[in-house]
Each structure stands twice: as structure tokens, then as C-alpha cells.
Design a protein around this motif. Structure first.
Motif, PDB file in Angstrom:
ATOM      1  N   PHE A   1       0.802  -1.395  -0.027  1.00 44.51           N
ATOM      2  CA  PHE A   1       0.100   0.142   0.036  1.00 44.51           C
ATOM      3  C   PHE A   1       0.756   1.333  -0.032  1.00 44.51           C
ATOM      4  N   ILE A   2       0.435   2.109  -0.941  1.00 48.69           N
ATOM      5  CA  ILE A   2       1.168   3.453  -0.858  1.00 48.69           C
ATOM      6  C   ILE A   2       0.726   4.457   0.269  1.00 48.69           C
ATOM      7  N   ALA A   3       1.749   4.411   1.445  1.00 47.91           N
ATOM      8  CA  ALA A   3       1.287   5.137   2.634  1.00 47.91           C
ATOM      9  C   ALA A   3       0.871   6.500   2.551  1.00 47.91           C
ATOM     10  N   ASN A   4       1.249   7.260   1.735  1.00 50.24           N
ATOM     11  CA  ASN A   4       0.873   8.463   1.574  1.00 50.24           C
ATOM     12  C   ASN A   4      -0.593   8.825   1.191  1.00 50.24           C
ATOM     13  N   LEU A   5      -1.100   7.783   0.435  1.00 46.12           N
ATOM     14  CA  LEU A   5      -2.322   7.916   0.155  1.00 46.12           C
ATOM     15  C   LEU A   5      -3.363   7.258   1.150  1.00 46.12           C
ATOM     16  N   MET A   6      -2.797   6.826   2.121  1.00 43.23           N
ATOM     17  CA  MET A   6      -3.875   6.224   3.408  1.00 43.23           C
ATOM     18  C   MET A   6      -4.274   7.328   4.348  1.00 43.23           C
ATOM     19  N   ASP A   7      -4.953   6.943   5.176  1.00 44.37           N
ATOM     20  CA  ASP A   7      -5.114   7.690   6.351  1.00 44.37           C
ATOM     21  C   ASP A   7      -4.204   7.673   7.391  1.00 44.37           C
ATOM     22  N   ALA A   8      -3.651   6.517   7.538  1.00 40.98           N
ATOM     23  CA  ALA A   8      -2.522   6.035   8.413  1.00 40.98           C
ATOM     24  C   ALA A   8      -2.106   4.829   8.089  1.00 40.98           C
ATOM     25  N   CYS A   9      -0.680   4.412   8.483  1.00 40.49           N
ATOM     26  CA  CYS A   9      -0.132   3.060   8.430  1.00 40.49           C
ATOM     27  C   CYS A   9       0.709   2.974   9.438  1.00 40.49           C
ATOM     28  N   TYR A  10       0.777   1.476   9.901  1.00 35.74           N
ATOM     29  CA  TYR A  10       1.378   1.704  11.441  1.00 35.74           C
ATOM     30  C   TYR A  10       2.163   0.464  11.110  1.00 35.74           C
ATOM     31  N   VAL A  11       3.368   0.171  12.118  1.00 34.03           N
ATOM     32  CA  VAL A  11       4.155  -0.716  12.168  1.00 34.03           C
ATOM     33  C   VAL A  11       4.562  -0.833  13.925  1.00 34.03           C
ATOM     34  N   ASN A  12       3.864  -2.051  14.237  1.00 30.61           N
ATOM     35  CA  ASN A  12       3.781  -2.081  15.815  1.00 30.61           C
ATOM     36  C   ASN A  12       3.475  -0.822  16.739  1.00 30.61           C
ATOM     37  N   ASP A  13       2.207  -0.402  16.035  1.00 31.28           N
ATOM     38  CA  ASP A  13       1.481   0.599  16.622  1.00 31.28           C
ATOM     39  C   ASP A  13       2.366   2.008  16.427  1.00 31.28           C
ATOM     40  N   GLU A  14       3.184   2.203  15.650  1.00 31.73           N
ATOM     41  CA  GLU A  14       3.963   3.328  15.507  1.00 31.73           C
ATOM     42  C   GLU A  14       3.584   3.908  14.184  1.00 31.73           C
ATOM     43  N   LEU A  15       3.051   5.243  13.955  1.00 30.75           N
ATOM     44  CA  LEU A  15       2.719   5.905  12.832  1.00 30.75           C
ATOM     45  C   LEU A  15       3.781   6.020  11.864  1.00 30.75           C
ATOM     46  N   VAL A  16       3.719   5.611  10.616  1.00 34.84           N
ATOM     47  CA  VAL A  16       4.849   5.436   9.645  1.00 34.84           C
ATOM     48  C   VAL A  16       4.803   6.977   9.048  1.00 34.84           C
ATOM     49  N   THR A  17       6.099   7.366   8.569  1.00 31.59           N
ATOM     50  CA  THR A  17       6.245   8.532   7.669  1.00 31.59           C
ATOM     51  C   THR A  17       6.322   7.709   6.341  1.00 31.59           C
ATOM     52  N   PRO A  18       5.570   8.092   5.350  1.00 34.56           N
ATOM     53  CA  PRO A  18       5.853   7.629   3.827  1.00 34.56           C
ATOM     54  C   PRO A  18       7.030   8.226   3.361  1.00 34.56           C
ATOM     55  N   GLN A  19       7.703   7.396   2.430  1.00 35.13           N
ATOM     56  CA  GLN A  19       8.961   7.674   1.730  1.00 35.13           C
ATOM     57  C   GLN A  19       8.678   8.794   0.634  1.00 35.13           C
ATOM     58  N   SER A  20       9.237   9.747   0.747  1.00 33.57           N
ATOM     59  CA  SER A  20       9.107  10.713  -0.359  1.00 33.57           C
ATOM     60  C   SER A  20       9.065  10.343  -1.698  1.00 33.57           C
ATOM     61  N   GLY A  21       8.279  11.188  -2.447  1.00 34.24           N
ATOM     62  CA  GLY A  21       8.354  11.117  -3.925  1.00 34.24           C
ATOM     63  C   GLY A  21       6.955  10.249  -4.272  1.00 34.24           C
TER      64      GLY A  21
END
Length: 164
Positions: free
Chosen positions: A120-140
Motif C-alpha cells: 500500500f502507498i502510505a501517503n495515500l492512506m489515512d495512516a499506516c502503522y508498524v507495531n502501533d507506530e505511525l509511519v512516515t511515507p517515503q518521499s516521492g
């Protein structure tokens, strides 16, 4: 020109220590994708792809995704390491997101086990999590990496990084 890697602290990984060509590994980290107010995907049976200069891409097994919201598109591509992939749009209620997910339908040797998994493209989602940590989407607008506090860069994807 290759940038200077950020030295990892204890418990961190540097994307500059990841291999090239890329590798695939299982992960039991708790992964979650929230899209348009619903939990679209959630698993502890994911996979991650590691590649030099990129934050990990996480993949979810089909059984742990609300597949009724994914719509296959005609858009396909080829990754030199992982194989041929297809994009998926997401439709939730009257909301639609183009090319928000992808799946490798013809993986290369060594990546066969990713075939029934979706990214999934993280910057197109409301939120993505790894072990309950909100991820920062890769730039670009091309790569789908998920950045967490345990991953250090600098990361490919932003302006001026194409040739890394």
C-alpha cells in the motif's frame, strides 16, 4: 552521488546496510493500514522488502485485507528485482483512490512467496502503522517505503535522489 549514511543507533537499521539487489523476508510485526476511516488491512504475517537506500516496503497477505475494496487496474509495471506487478485502486463508499496498492503477479526467483501479498502507498492512506507506530511515507511519487523510528537514511525518493 551517494550521500553520507546516518549512523544507526542501537536498535536501528540503516537503509545503507540493506542489500542490492533487494531481499524479501517475513515479519511478525503488527502492520495496519487505515483508509477512508476503515481498517483496510491488518496482519502479523507480513513480508518486507529491503533494498539499499530505501525504507522497507511492507506487504500483507490477501487473507488479512478487505479485498472487496481493491479493484485491479490495467496499469502494470516491472521491478528489476521483484518482477511484474499490477496496481489496484481502492473504493470505499463513494471515495476512490487511484493506484493506491499493488501486487506482484509474476515474481522473480526468490520473491515467489510475495505473489499473494499486497503493498500500500502510505501517503495515500489515512495512516499506516508498524507495531502501533505511525509511519512516515517515503518521499516521492514512485516508491512505497514506510519509515519508522528504527530505520535511518537518508532515503531515496525525494527530489535529487533518482541517481542514487
Amino acid at each position: 552521488m551517494r550521500p553520507n549514511p546516518i549512523p544507526p543507533e542501537p536498535g536501528q537499521e540503516s537503509v545503507w546496510d540493506y542489500p542490492r539487489p533487494a531481499c524479501l523476508e517475513d515479519t511478525n510485526k503488527h502492520l495496519k493500514v487505515i483508509c477512508k476511516g476503515i481498517i483496510l488491512a491488518e496482519t502479523n504475517r507480513g513480508k518486507r522488502v529491503l533494498e539499499t537506500s530505501h525504507p522497507p516496503n511492507y506487504y500483507f497477505p490477501a487473507e488479512d485485507i478487505k479485498l472487496e475494496h481493491l479493484i485491479a487496474t490495467p496499469k502494470k509495471g516491472l521491478c528489476e528485482w521483484k518482477g511484474r506487478y499490477q496496481y489496484y485502486d481502492i473504493s470505499i463508499g463513494d471515495q476512490y483512490i487511484n493506484h493506491a496498492a499493488w501486487r506482484y503477479f509474476e515474481p522473480t526467483p526468490g520473491f515467489e512467496s510475495i505473489q499473494e501479498y499486497y503493498g500500500f502507498i502510505a501517503n495515500l492512506m489515512d495512516a499506516c502503522y508498524v507495531n502501533d507506530e505511525l509511519v512516515t511515507p517515503q518521499s516521492g511519487d514512485f516508491y512505497g517505503g514506510w519509515i519508522t523510528a528504527d530505520i535511518v537514511g537518508p532515503f531515496k525518493g525525494g527530489v535529487g535522489t533518482w541517481g542514487w
